[in-house]
Design an enzyme around this catalytic site. Structure first.
Site, short mmCIF file in Angstrom:
data_model
loop_
_atom_site.label_atom_id
_atom_site.label_comp_id
_atom_site.label_asym_id
_atom_site.label_seq_id
_atom_site.Cartn_x
_atom_site.Cartn_y
_atom_site.Cartn_z
CB SER A 134 5.91 1.60 -1.75
OG SER A 134 6.88 2.01 -2.67
CE1 TYR A 147 8.43 5.33 1.67
CE2 TYR A 147 9.14 4.20 -0.33
CZ TYR A 147 8.17 4.88 0.38
OH TYR A 147 6.93 5.11 -0.19
CB ALA A 149 13.58 -2.20 5.53
CB SER A 150 9.50 1.14 6.41
OG SER A 150 9.33 1.93 5.23
CE LYS A 151 5.55 3.32 2.50
NZ LYS A 151 4.18 3.70 2.90
CB ILE A 180 1.31 8.94 -7.25
CG1 ILE A 180 0.87 7.46 -7.19
CG2 ILE A 180 0.12 9.88 -7.32
CD1 ILE A 180 0.06 6.95 -8.34
#
Ligand SMILES: NC(=O)c1ccc[n+]([C@@H]2O[C@H](COP(=O)([O-])OP(=O)(O)OC[C@H]3O[C@@H](n4cnc5c(N)ncnc54)[C@H](O)[C@@H]3O)[C@@H](O)[C@H]2O)c1
Length: 244
Positions: A134, A147, A149-151, A180
């Site tokens: 992302s 989010y 940190a996870s990506k 998107i």
């Protein structure tokens, strides 16, 4: 005159009969990508926590954090097809109220399923894994640290795996969609202020649609990318490239 090793585009980009495992296959991006892969000759095995299981149509209802079930599914697929050519880790969540859940699904579960599929790819000394990262893998965004940190972690996981499996000809790359138009971004698309803020950053001045991502996926799972691993591909209409 054409020589034996000359590359022919039709073959180079072919995904015909490739065995592709897609997680998040019921989501906006996963559904469209699964359909396009199938239309172009791939054999697509879809996994999602929603929808109705249909084994005849290679649709498995499973939560990717249920590692026992995922292991059974991967073994079943391998038994049936004798190989797995590609894994697309598309399943993902964005939960600003539950920091840990983002890490659990977007990073830890992606790690677990990738390990399981890579074990099979290694046996055939060939495979391509595509992780869905992302803009959040590169930049901070407000109110959603889990989010982000996870990506960010997923982006680096890809590079680590690319090194660990380089001698087995299994390749790992990231595809980072920009904005998107999907369930995940609907709120910002429908809010005129948020939408304008985002469009101001996008060189191409529009939100993307899921099929904007298909070209890079074909590239990454076909032989066209046979010397490409550990890379980040942002399909973002120019978001990351824009200054003021
Ligand atoms: N839409 C965007 O603009 C955008 C931007 C950047 C990154 N992404 C990433 O692309 C991917 C797909 O996004 P989308 O917009 O299609 O989202 P989406 O919400 O439409 O689809 C996500 C899918 O993943 C499935 N899923 C979630 N958790 C799961 C679990 N534990 N087990 C199995 N399936 C699970 C959901 O059921 C859903 O079908 C995500 O990883 C997302 O982070 C999307």
């Amino acid at each position: 005159m054409k020589k034996k090793n000359d590359l022919i585009i039709k073959n180079l980009f072919s995904i015909n009969k490739k065995i592709c495992v897609v997680t998040g296959a019921s989501g906006s991006i996963g559904k469209e990508i699964s359909k396009l892969l199938r239309l172009n000759g791939a054999i697509v095995i879809r996994i999602d926590k929603t929808g109705k299981e249909n084994l005849k149509k290679n649709y498995f209802k499973a939560d990717i954090s249920d590692i026992k079930k995922i292991k059974e599914i991967i073994n079943q697929i391998y038994k049936k097809y004798k190989r797995i050519d590609a894994l697309l880790n598309i399943a993902g969540i964005s939960e600003n109220k539950n920091y840990l859940n983002n890490i659990k699904i977007n990073l830890i579960s992606a790690y677990e399923i990738t390990k399981l599929v890579t074990e099979k790819m290694v046996k055939k000394k060939k495979g391509s894994v595509v992780n869905f990262t992302s803009l959040n893998s590169e930049m901070g965004f407000k109110n959603n640290p889990g989010y982000v940190a996870s990506k960010g972690g997923l982006k680096q996981l890809t590079k680590a795996f690319a090194i660990d499996f380089s001698n087995k000809n299994v390749r790992f790359n990231n595809v980072g969609p920009g904005y998107i138009k999907t369930n995940m971004t609907l709120k910002s698309f429908n809010d005129p202020i948020k939408k304008r803020e985002r469009l101001n950053r996008i060189i191409m001045n529009r939100f993307g649609v899921p099929n904007d991502l298909f070209g890079i996926i074909v590239y990454l799972i076909s032989d066209a990318s046979k010397y490409v691993t550990g890379q980040d591909f942002y399909i973002d209409g120019g978001f990351l490239a824009k200054g003021i």
